[in-house]
Structures are given as structure tokens and as C-alpha cells.
Design a protein around this motif. Structure first.
Motif, PDB file in Angstrom:
ATOM      1  N   PRO A 330      24.613  28.592  -8.065  1.00 12.53           N
ATOM      2  CA  PRO A 330      25.042  29.403  -6.920  1.00 12.53           C
ATOM      3  C   PRO A 330      23.960  29.561  -5.850  1.00 12.53           C
ATOM      4  O   PRO A 330      24.229  29.382  -4.661  1.00 12.53           O
ATOM      5  CB  PRO A 330      25.411  30.741  -7.563  1.00 12.53           C
ATOM      6  CG  PRO A 330      25.846  30.370  -8.953  1.00 12.53           C
ATOM      7  CD  PRO A 330      24.902  29.270  -9.345  1.00 12.53           C
ATOM      8  N   ARG A 358      32.381  30.305 -10.858  1.00 16.32           N
ATOM      9  CA  ARG A 358      31.327  30.297  -9.847  1.00 16.32           C
ATOM     10  C   ARG A 358      31.510  29.195  -8.804  1.00 16.32           C
ATOM     11  O   ARG A 358      31.049  29.344  -7.665  1.00 16.32           O
ATOM     12  CB  ARG A 358      29.955  30.190 -10.528  1.00 16.32           C
ATOM     13  CG  ARG A 358      29.548  31.495 -11.199  1.00 16.32           C
ATOM     14  CD  ARG A 358      28.225  31.423 -11.910  1.00 16.32           C
ATOM     15  NE  ARG A 358      27.831  32.768 -12.358  1.00 16.32           N
ATOM     16  CZ  ARG A 358      26.854  33.010 -13.220  1.00 16.32           C
ATOM     17  NH1 ARG A 358      26.165  32.000 -13.753  1.00 16.32           N
ATOM     18  NH2 ARG A 358      26.563  34.247 -13.567  1.00 16.32           N
ATOM     19  N   MET A 362      31.731  30.614  -4.995  1.00 14.51           N
ATOM     20  CA  MET A 362      30.779  30.170  -3.982  1.00 14.51           C
ATOM     21  C   MET A 362      31.487  29.382  -2.890  1.00 14.51           C
ATOM     22  O   MET A 362      31.180  29.537  -1.695  1.00 14.51           O
ATOM     23  CB  MET A 362      29.682  29.324  -4.611  1.00 14.51           C
ATOM     24  CG  MET A 362      28.684  30.105  -5.451  1.00 14.51           C
ATOM     25  SD  MET A 362      27.812  31.443  -4.564  1.00 14.51           S
ATOM     26  CE  MET A 362      26.966  30.540  -3.256  1.00 14.51           C
ATOM     27  N   ILE A 404      26.517  35.569  -8.016  1.00 17.33           N
ATOM     28  CA  ILE A 404      27.242  35.355  -6.763  1.00 17.33           C
ATOM     29  C   ILE A 404      26.764  36.364  -5.718  1.00 17.33           C
ATOM     30  O   ILE A 404      26.486  36.014  -4.568  1.00 17.33           O
ATOM     31  CB  ILE A 404      28.765  35.480  -6.986  1.00 17.33           C
ATOM     32  CG1 ILE A 404      29.254  34.450  -8.003  1.00 17.33           C
ATOM     33  CG2 ILE A 404      29.503  35.335  -5.656  1.00 17.33           C
ATOM     34  CD1 ILE A 404      29.017  33.004  -7.624  1.00 17.33           C
TER      35      ILE A 404
END
Length: 452
Positions: A330, A358, A362, A404
């Protein structure tokens, strides 16, 4: 989550130059393992530099529930008086592992070959994560599990009464699964063997040896073969936890993309199975140097110095490197957004079953910030906009995922307009001092006050 489950929005604003020394917390992976192996040793283990994020505190509380004595003497300094291999008592309450996939999976392994029952749960994120990848191999020892549909928490584990050693080939690269199997093997007679086609972080193997277990590692035709001889008497240790490279990644990456910045991060763990991000950043042209290389607690460490790097170039990250930097993709994506050209990341399907998906989280947030992203089941491509080229000006969703949240706050320091994260509360699970540390370097990151 925050107290009362109230979101904690936070905004990062561009323009500040970051300077100074970032004392990041102890390594989370090592901290979990130190508490668990300390609880399985005979006698008192002393730990210095333990990460005191909520994930690790939940593991400490779990060890108390299983009968170990766990004391905090001072910030980062802890004592664990263990009960010995096979000595776990049956807990009198549900084991709440909060947000920690590492904690719950390793603890399940540690108790799976002791004839006791324990029920595990977690927060809204953890109860969505798959546990079958751990419970399937644990069943080979003789453990039984009963959980929600899809092998999810809450889940009760019945430890094996007459455990048998196993030989298990990991279907996917996972240090958590490998470690759970090795911890279960401690109380099984004979040799438990784990085979991994791709090397994953080896903190468990290193620490098991330090506590006196017989562990061998060989490369063979099947891959990397780790064998553990069961039923040892683990010896208590004095451990120094290196600083977490996953936490160090955030001030390092912020310094690389925030104009005029220079940040030193001392004592960062550089275990070869964890250092993939730093190799990738240097390939992108990052001004990142390692100084004062040394060894602490059986782990290689060094001081990292990161300087603003306006000429970063996109790269193709080798899929074989994924296991050594899986948690850092990330924040790598945030750096990639500020580089020229495409950064290609393949073989990263594991990112879809972390605290959040993720890749999707993202990708959605980067698009909102004006960055083009392509994605597939186990790959994604970030089309960089160059130094100072990310528009920003968006609110993005953290999805209850600490990495995140921190990654977008890092990006906000280099975008043209501020970036707000809808809920930064999960950051406390791994990096409780993130905000004061970044502010101390000069970053303009501020909590937002929501209207009542």
C-alpha cells in the motif's frame, strides 16, 4: 476502531519538509512471537522494545488467559513467566484478538496440540478474514475447529489430545500459516515439517532456535524445508526487539516524496525476508542509504536515511519479492503515484485477504486522488504522475485498515491538495505513535472534528 466505534477522520496537507529522526516502534511480528514463545518457555523471559500497539497488547492478554504471567515494567519493557510447552491452561473467557490476523493464527497454532478448548473472536475486520488456511493444517495434528461459515471467527478450537507430527506444504506463501504449524509442532512428538515454495519471513525459525528448539532449514527440490523436533523444553530469553520495518516504511516513504525532506530512521530490522520494500525503492531511484549495520536480538538492523527523491521511476516488482514486502505494497503504491511511469505489482493476491482488500482499497483511493490504477485478481499497476503531480483533494476510505490509512496520509504530504482519511482510528493497532512521530518530523497531519 475508536472509542465507541466512532470514526476518527484525519487529513494530511502538502508543503511541509520533513526533517529529523523517526524512532519507530518495535517490530510487530517479532513482538507477537516473543510473547507467545515466552509463554511457552519454562521461566521468565525479558523483552525490551516490545511494540505496544493494540494488536500486541491483545496477544499479551491472550497469554495471560492461557496461564502465563505477563508484566509490563516500563514502556517497551516486559516480563513473561511461561508455563512450558504443553502447559497452557484452558482460558475462562473468549480470546479477543482485535484486529490481528497474526495474533489469532499464531495463538491457535500454539494451543492446537494441547488438550484444551478456546474460543477466538476479533473486531469487525478480523471476523471477515479466512481462518481455514490455518485450521486445515492444524486439523492434521488432531485439532478440531467449529466456526462460522467459510471458516471465519468467532471460532472454537479443540486442541488435540494425542497430537501427531505433520508434514505440510504451504499452498500459498504465508509466514502466519508456517508459524502456526511450527508452534503446533512444539507439543507433538517427532519432527514436524513445513515446506514453502517461496521463502517467507523467518522470525519464527530464528526465535525458536534462540529459545532452544531444534529447527533445521534446508533448500530441496520441493522448496525450503523447515523441520522442528517436538516436545523441547524452551529456555527463557532476554530479547531486544528490532524496530519494525513495516512501520519504518511510512516516514521513509514520506521523506522520499515530500519535497526537501531528509529523515533518519534508526535501528530498523533488515531481515532479508522483510526488506523487499527497501530494495524496490532503491531500484526506483530512491535516495535511501543504510548506515551502522549491526545485529540485535538475532536480527540484522541498520539506520535508514531517506531523502527527497524527485526522479523516481516506476518499476516492475518481481513476484518472488512479494512475500518479503506484502504489508508494504500500500505505501509503495503511494510512492509509485509520485514516480514517473508504471509500477507493476504481480503475484500479490494475498493483499485481497488482509485487514481489507488492499488492492481494491488502494485502487479506489488513488483513483479518487487522480491517479490511474489497473487491477486484476493478483496484480495491479499504478500509473505514476511524477513528483508533485498527484492532484489529491479527496476523502478516502481506510476500511478499518491501519496500513491503508497511513499510506494515504503519507501521499497527502506530497499531493497538490490535502487528502483526508475517513477513519484513522485503526492506526493504533500497529503504530500508536504515528501521528506525534510524523508531526514531530514536520508533517501537517491533523485530526478532523466531526460535527455532532
Amino acid at each position: 476502531m475508536s472509542a465507541g466505534n466512532r470514526p476518527q477522520p484525519m487529513t494530511a496537507r502538502p508543503g511541509a519538509r520533513l526533517h529529523g529522526t523517526a524512532q519507530v516502534p518495535g517490530d510487530k511480528s517479532v513482538s507477537h512471537r516473543a510473547l507467545i514463545l515466552g509463554a511457552l518457555a519454562v521461566g521468565e523471559t525479558r523483552i525490551d522494545g516490545l511494540l505496544e500497539g493494540q494488536d500486541v497488547l491483545d496477544t499479551a492478554e491472550a497469554m495471560r488467559a492461557f496461564g502465563a504471567t505477563v508484566h509490563r515494567d516500563a514502556p517497551g519493557r516486559w516480563r513473561v513467566h511461561g508455563v512450558g510447552v504443553g502447559g497452557f491452561a484452558e482460558p475462562g473467557r473468549v480470546i479477543d484478538c482485535g484486529n490481528s490476523g497474526t495474533g489469532v493464527r499464531l495463538i491457535m497454532g500454539a494451543m492446537a496440540t494441547t488438550p484444551i478448548a478456546a474460543t477466538f473472536t476479533g473486531d469487525a475486520s478480523l471476523v471477515k478474514r479466512p481462518m481455514a488456511r490455518v485450521t486445515d493444517p492444524l486439523s492434521l495434528f488432531g485439532a478440531q475447529t467449529l466456526g462460522r461459515t467459510g471458516g471465519r471467527l468467532p471460532m472454537t478450537v479443540l486442541g488435540a489430545r494425542d497430537p501427531v507430527p505433520v508434514r505440510y506444504a504451504l499452498p500459498v506463501p504465508s509466514a502466519q500459516v508456517k508459524s502456526a504449524v511450527l508452534l503446533a509442532g512444539l507439543n507433538a512428538p517427532g519432527r514436524t515439517v513445513v515446506i514453502e515454495r517461496e521463502a517467507t519471513r523467518d522470525h519464527s525459525e530464528r526465535m525458536l532456535r534462540g529459545f532452544g528448539a531444534e529447527v533445521t532449514v534446508e533448500d530441496g527440490a520441493e522448496g525450503r524445508v523447515i523441520a522442528l523436533t517436538g516436545q523441547p523444553e524452551l529456555r527463557p530469553q532476554q530479547l531486544s526487539v528490532p524496530r519494525d520495518p513495516s512501520s519504518g516504511a511510512f516516514p521513509v516513504c514520506a521523506a522520499l516524496i515530500a519535497e526537501g525532506s531528509e529523515v533518519r530512521v534508526p535501528g530498523v530490522g533488515l531481515n532479508p525476508t522483510r526488506a523487499g520494500l527497501f530494495d524496490t525503492l532503491r531500484e526506483m531511484g530512491a535516495d535511501l542509504t543504510f548506515e551502522n549495520a549491526r545485529e540485535e536480538g538475532g536480527e540484522p538492523v541498520a539506520d535508514l536515511v531517506a531523502r527527497f527523491s524527485p526522479d523516481l521511476k516506476g518499476v516492475e516488482v518481481p513476484p518472488a519479492r512479494a512475500a518479503s514486502m506484502i504489508d508494504e505494497y500500500p505505501v509503495l503504491a503511494a510512492v509509485a503515484a509520485c514516480a514517473e511511469g508504471r509500477t507493476v505489482m504481480r503475484g500479490v493476491g494475498e493483499l485481497r485477504v488482509k485487514e481489507s482488500d488492499r488492492i481494491d482499497a488502494m485502487a479506489e483511493g488513488l483513483r479518487a486522488c487522480g491517479v490511474t490504477v489497473e487491477e486484476g485478481p493478483d496484480w495491479w499497476i499504478v500509473h505514476g504522475r511524477g513528483a508533485g503531480g498527484v492532484p489529491g483533494g479527496a476523502q478516502v476510505a481506510s476500511r478499518l485498515d491501519h496500513r491503508i490509512a497511513m499510506s494515504f496520509l503519507v501521499l497527502g504530504l506530497a499531493a497538490r491538495a490535502p487528502i483526508t482519511v475517513d477513519d484513522a482510528a485503526p492506526i493504533v493497532t500497529s503504530f500508536p505513535d504515528f501521528l506525534p512521530l510524523m508531526q514531530g518530523l514536520g508533517a501537517v497531519i491533523t485530526p478532523e472534528q466531526k460535527a455532532a
